[in-house]
Design a protein around this motif. Sequence first.
Motif, short mmCIF file in Angstrom:
data_model
loop_
_atom_site.label_atom_id
_atom_site.label_comp_id
_atom_site.label_asym_id
_atom_site.label_seq_id
_atom_site.Cartn_x
_atom_site.Cartn_y
_atom_site.Cartn_z
N GLN A 1 -27.32 37.11 -12.89
CA GLN A 1 -25.86 37.11 -13.02
C GLN A 1 -25.26 38.28 -12.23
N ASP A 2 -25.88 39.44 -12.33
CA ASP A 2 -25.35 40.62 -11.64
C ASP A 2 -25.35 40.46 -10.13
N LEU A 3 -26.42 39.88 -9.60
CA LEU A 3 -26.46 39.65 -8.15
C LEU A 3 -25.33 38.70 -7.75
N LEU A 4 -25.17 37.63 -8.53
CA LEU A 4 -24.13 36.65 -8.22
C LEU A 4 -22.76 37.32 -8.20
N GLU A 5 -22.50 38.15 -9.19
CA GLU A 5 -21.21 38.85 -9.23
C GLU A 5 -21.03 39.75 -8.01
#
Lengths: 304, 304, 304, 304
Positions: A133-137
């Motif tokens: 999720q953090d990479l996507l954000e």
Amino acid sequence: MPEFQNILDNICAQAKTTHDKGKVASYIPQLACMDINKFGIALLDQNGVLYSAGDTKDKFSIQSISKVLTLSLAFELLGEQLWNRVGVEPSGDPFNHLSLLEQENGKPRNPLINAGAIVVADVLVSQLRNPKQDLLEYVRKIAHDPTIAYDKSVAKSEKETGFRNYAAAYLIKSFGNLENEVETVLDFYFHQCSLSMSCEQLAYTFYVFANRGKCLKQTSYLNLSQVKRINAIMLSCGFYDEAGEFAYEVGLPGKSGVGGGIVAVHPNSFSVAAWSPGLNEKGNSKLGLQALEKLTTESGLSIF
Amino acid sequence: MPEFQNILDNICAQAKTTHDKGKVASYIPQLACMDINKFGIALLDQNGVLYSAGDTKDKFSIQSISKVLTLSLAFELLGEQLWNRVGVEPSGDPFNHLSLLEQENGKPRNPLINAGAIVVADVLVSQLRNPKQDLLEYVRKIAHDPTIAYDKSVAKSEKETGFRNYAAAYLIKSFGNLENEVETVLDFYFHQCSLSMSCEQLAYTFYVFANRGKCLKQTSYLNLSQVKRINAIMLSCGFYDEAGEFAYEVGLPGKSGVGGGIVAVHPNSFSVAAWSPGLNEKGNSKLGLQALEKLTTESGLSIF
Amino acid sequence: MPEFQNILDNICAQAKTTHDKGKVASYIPQLACMDINKFGIALLDQNGVLYSAGDTKDKFSIQSISKVLTLSLAFELLGEQLWNRVGVEPSGDPFNHLSLLEQENGKPRNPLINAGAIVVADVLVSQLRNPKQDLLEYVRKIAHDPTIAYDKSVAKSEKETGFRNYAAAYLIKSFGNLENEVETVLDFYFHQCSLSMSCEQLAYTFYVFANRGKCLKQTSYLNLSQVKRINAIMLSCGFYDEAGEFAYEVGLPGKSGVGGGIVAVHPNSFSVAAWSPGLNEKGNSKLGLQALEKLTTESGLSIF
Amino acid sequence: MPEFQNILDNICAQAKTTHDKGKVASYIPQLACMDINKFGIALLDQNGVLYSAGDTKDKFSIQSISKVLTLSLAFELLGEQLWNRVGVEPSGDPFNHLSLLEQENGKPRNPLINAGAIVVADVLVSQLRNPKQDLLEYVRKIAHDPTIAYDKSVAKSEKETGFRNYAAAYLIKSFGNLENEVETVLDFYFHQCSLSMSCEQLAYTFYVFANRGKCLKQTSYLNLSQVKRINAIMLSCGFYDEAGEFAYEVGLPGKSGVGGGIVAVHPNSFSVAAWSPGLNEKGNSKLGLQALEKLTTESGLSIF
């Protein structure tokens, strides 16, 4: 100042009529079914003006292009310490060779080959709270586009057939250079590769590397020194065993993916993304390479 | 516009007081006897203004730096055909390894490793009427300096101890990629390596690569496309297995020699030559590398 | 006819007083805790007379010695077809190198290196109804000893740390030379390595290779041609990159294991097993090697 | 006791009618012009009885078979010290690869590959007063045949085209493992390879390795321990990257040459030499290999 729109239109017209478009990657069904006739090229100049020609809103699997984004995030988090885990030298070998990795005790040559990107993925799995999720954000924020997403079916297929990546990950782990479980790291890695983006989205994303570390809205992600270093690595290592050829023919830092995408940047001038699913023998987009070569030739813009 | 003289003065002052200067090459007496305390740096800006600090008029053996000059001449004579004989990819290996050469059937990875330079030397032996004299005239002309000369005693010593180069040349010949006799080609090769030049002479000579193929008097030696390509090869391959590191740390096309010299160019900005006889573990001048890193950091001038 | 008992007694006495016993394998706790002072040697002559000296009833992990037993069973089941999957050439490399495997497209050099034994394990997983139980029964039958068993804790530890074997298995699978799931094949493989046996049990088991394919009760397991071939492979490949050295010093077909065991056979004369947990630098039992060298020197029995 | 004459007659009859005889070596004219239909096999049993079938008095270039003879002489002169200069491990690589040599710092894997034989040649050049003449006398004496001679035209041709051997010799010299001049060592080496002998002469010569170090007249050349060791090396390393295959198929120590000859010995039983100029892909005589395989199968005589 070159007239980018004219150049892109010419490139696109030529690409559309080129007979030999290479071969679409076939190791997973999601890539195999891509339409070989697709072609797009999008360029974002330093002032934030976008130039496009062809299928620049079609999304495709960015695959190895994602390695620059995870490198960027890991470099931001870890700084120079990152280089204890992975080198900055070109590999001089096709992208999937394990020999060198074994010879050099599990420290991959650079972060843009599979083995190196797996180590970078391991760094992110350790550093981030919700890695996927953090990479996507992170990517959405740089690109200013909240619609960017993983293609779960691609990630799943990669997982089922990515035996060579498992071999690399276990080999790295046997040398003590992987902190997390192989399954966890590769789950993250296969997701990053499955990022689905268009040429336009890629041009916006890679603007940060052409603009001294700042995105279009001038938020700073990397300092100037870090950007230069990532660009240097892209130039030296971005095209596997065709890196020298790309430097020679195109003369820009860049990175390709097996989904047919290629990005490149001209520091302080522009970011560009081209896409055509057909690959040459070395796994780089055939028309994409030709497009970028034509771009630097016609615009006279190369870093050399 | 950076104040080059200040920067060079600082670099020189720092170099003179650095304790760890690396190790002088010891395989032939002529190199072993160099004074490890020597240091010089000379920069020629685009307008032809020369900036110097330290021992910039001392002559030293340019060794592998000569590979760029023979490449330039061979490229001028043969054009793109040259790439049938030698590649443009980084080698990913220390400078004297034969393994790759064997694996790739006698076609060296690039013209800046020993094996590749031997093939280039073979091209020149075939193409030139009086190879050694013609090369010397070529270098003198680019540099506008008729005093440049070979150091015959260095050439002779190299010949007596250069077994690894003999091994490479015979291996290349066994694959049919050497037209002339090994002895003839290596005699030429050992002479080119023995060229004796100062930092200032090197800065004048390499101006041609910073100035779109034209020397200080604006005589054209290479066209723009050829210059870009040679610069790309220098960036990818100029520092053996430290090429990626140099791109990463310095960010300029360049080339080093075992005599302690390093040259680099910033296209459309300047050419620069640094010299300090002490080498690091990978055979590149220790203080020379630090000097160029400091130069690009302080001037803010890198191609990335 | 040599007086085997005397020779063994001498060997044992000497081994017990030798100072440098090598180093016990430490990668899993079950091996690390072995008593380095243990030493045993058991020889079974062609007439079925057993000679023993030292700790010949102590059980230890036979590890790679098991590769000969699985090869034997797979060869019995598949015949010459087996060689489509694995070669019969010495590897010329330490036992765990993947480079060669990659270079040769996933077909391991021979069945006595790890990669080759993994392919053999895959064959058995495909061919046997209850692979682990069936292999155990096979070994018990040849040895005439129903007490032989796996050491489950060893198998479990190997599984938790055997990253290099996972890397090899996935690499083989990436080349299409593994029919079953990596997890299943390695579970079988780690179990075979964990077989716990004594020198006496090994001497009885390997009698089949010294006795033209028949066990002590004259039941036939392999035909003469097959036995010869397995013996040839043991001689060429049984000691990793020390195979030539073993042929040179000992002159018998044999196989070692990281648990400190070594077996060897003299066709039509005897089978022998020695054990001492301390290993030399190449991973073979230090005193075990010395014992076998002394045996062939003093008995005058070598195949050369 | 097998009836050797019958077996040889059958082998010869079959060889003469085999269609696929392989390909004659073509790198020098003297080998290229050999008649591919020639075939001979000669066996000398332990009692000194000679059995022959086919063209067993025709002379051919023994080439690499000579490596066993120079090894024997060097081992006699230097003893175990020889192994400081060359190893006893199989190379796992085709006969002319330099990679391993470079990786292992100029110490060749074994004395039966080209690089190893060049080191052995260097030993003899240092140890003998008149190296070429002394070697010739040594072979003549073992064979009891004063007519054995070098074929000067073969030696000369090898010299003119043996670039790969020059590469190996210079590489070895660069690592300090060659005492004499490359030219001198290779002149000796090319001469030893040019020894011209018949199957019968070879069978007489190699009797010494089947007869515990003594020739037919019972003069002792090597002690028993030395003979065993040479036989072990022949078995492990005598057929380049087909050594394991030969051990597997034939099961005897042996050595082949690119002139189409193959010798083998069964310790305490016989020496044998077969000849047929056609080679298989790995450079070993195609019909010669088949002949020896048939011999051990039909006679039931293998060391395994």
